[in-house]
Design a protein around this motif. Structure first.
Motif: not given
Length: 446
Positions: A310-335
């Motif tokens: 899971a950690e390895e997959a998370l590292v890969k995912l983070k790398k993909a997100i960090d290098t993505s050309g699209e803006a990606i963001f997370l919020t809590d339930r209140d935005g």
């Protein structure tokens, strides 16, 4: 007192000797010369002195014998061991005070009693066999039995017996081993408890000796490796590791012999199906009673294979997100922003520190769109549905941009919404091109 008795005995003996002398017939003797008479008197005096010396020696020897007998009696009766003299039928001929205390009766009342009467039912067969062997073999025989005495707690005793040559009785020594037996039973109970703890523990546990040979492991370890305990007991630890990692793994294990204790050491284990498990280990080294020589090591592991994947997959995912050309963001339930990727900061001109902890409307809302658009947007999300569409947002410098937006609720195990994932693509240039195309078409139609 003894001296007075000795004098009385000497007087009685003299009286008996004089009486015997009177009964003997008188012998006719020739007259002695004065010289011969004096010589005879001298010899008699010397002989008398010799007899008196012998008498004193005999008296002293008798006193010493009586003293030794008294000491022997004291040793016999007050010894911490039980001494018994038994007939072949197990009838008690004699016993000391310690023996009487073991049987819980007065010494005088125990003579002629049956020793077997005081032996517990479950150990009576052992005692009967013991007594039979004592008289049969004429050698020292031992056994352990339980004595029952007047309702007191059972007493465990070790019996040693030997028969007297050409006699119908034997000597038996009884040693109270109750404390030792209770300690042994407590130890057995503790070992059984520890055995169950090891066997049924959820965590894999393994023990190896100072030669790095496997001496014990539990069911959880069998599950971890896919191997049965009986298959690898006595074998080297090396068989547990992937070949490419064996040397490094053994180097870590050798350090345990120097007293090094693992708190969280990561070592990979080879499964019987050739797959590899990643295990986090802690260990303790066991020493001889003097605390100097290591004799074994016990280690407990935690299978973290899934976590590592899971950690390895998370590292890969983070790398993909960090290098993505699209803006990606997370919020809590209140935005409120909890994460933004580099593409987001590039698109809106805000650093992550300026955004994290702020609400999305306050940061990027342009006020161009109708309020009802946002109401429908949030209502749809809070119903657990995905929202797709185009939005007009505002950059840090105040310029407006058009984005293609996809927002998705994040659901926990209890199906509660805990936040939202947003993905946006800048379509400002496309929208401008589309508007220019529309204007061009309008001009052409005029």
């Amino acid at each position: 007192m003894k001296r007075t008795q000795n004098k009385l005995d000497a007087t009685v003996l003299r009286q008996k000797a004089e009486a015997l002398l009177k009964k003997k017939p008188l012998k006719t003797v020739s007259l002695l010369s004065e010289f011969e008479a004096l010589k005879l008197v001298q010899e008699l005096e010397v002989h008398q002195l010799e007899l008196e010396l012998q008498k004193e020696e005999l008296v002293l020897a008798n006193e010493q014998a009586e003293l030794a007998a008294e000491k022997y009696a004291e040793l016999y009766h007050f010894a911490p061991l039980g001494y018994f003299t038994l007939y072949q039928s197990d009838k008690i001929i004699d016993l000391n005070l310690s023996g009487a205390e073991m049987l819980g009766e007065e010494r005088s009342r125990l003579k002629n009693s049956r020793f077997g009467f005081f032996v517990s039912n479950d150990t009576k067969p052992i005692f009967k066999h013991f007594l039979k062997e004592v008289f049969r073999s004429k050698a020292k025989i031992t056994c352990e039995v339980t004595l029952i005495n007047n309702g007191k707690m059972p007493m465990y005793v070790h019996l040693s017996g030997i028969a007297i040559e050409n006699a119908e009785y034997c000597y038996v020594i009884a040693v109270d081993i109750t404390d030792r037996k209770q300690t042994e039973e407590a130890l057995i109970e503790t070992n059984a408890h520890l055995e169950n703890l090891i066997n049924y523990a959820n965590a894999p546990i393994i023990i190896w000796d100072s030669q790095f040979r496997i001496t014990r492991f539990n069911r959880a370890f069998e599950s971890l490796t896919g191997r049965l305990e009986k298959e690898i007991l006595g074998k080297s630890l090396e068989i547990l590791f992937p070949p490419a990692l064996t040397e490094n793994s053994m180097a870590l294990i050798r350090k345990t012999l120097t007293g090094e204790r693992w708190e969280a050491v990561e070592i990979k284990i080879l499964h019987s199906d050739t797959s590899t498990r990643t295990v986090l280990w802690n260990s303790a080294t066991l020493y001889t009673s003097d605390g100097k020589k290591p004799i074994a090591t016990i280690a407990q592991g935690q299978d973290i294979t899934k976590r590592k994947l899971a950690e390895e997959a998370l590292v890969k995912l983070k790398k993909a997100i960090d290098t993505s050309g699209e803006a990606i963001f997370l919020t809590d339930r209140d935005g409120v922003f909890t994460f933004v990727n580099p593409a987001f900061t590039s698109l809106y001109g805000f650093s992550s520190d300026e955004v994290i902890g702020k609400t999305t409307p306050r940061i990027i809302k342009s006020e161009v769109l109708n309020k009802s658009v946002y109401e429908v947007f949030w209502k749809t999300l809070l119903n657990g549905d995905e929202v797709r569409g185009e939005l007009i947002n505002k950059r840090k410098d105040g310029t407006l941009i058009s984005v293609e937006n996809s927002s998705t609720p994040i659901i926990d195990e209890d199906k509660n919404i805990i936040g939202f994932l947003g993905i946006q693509r800048n379509i400002t240039e496309r929208k401008l091109a589309e508007q220019e195309l529309i204007r061009a078409k309008e001009r052409a139609e005029e």
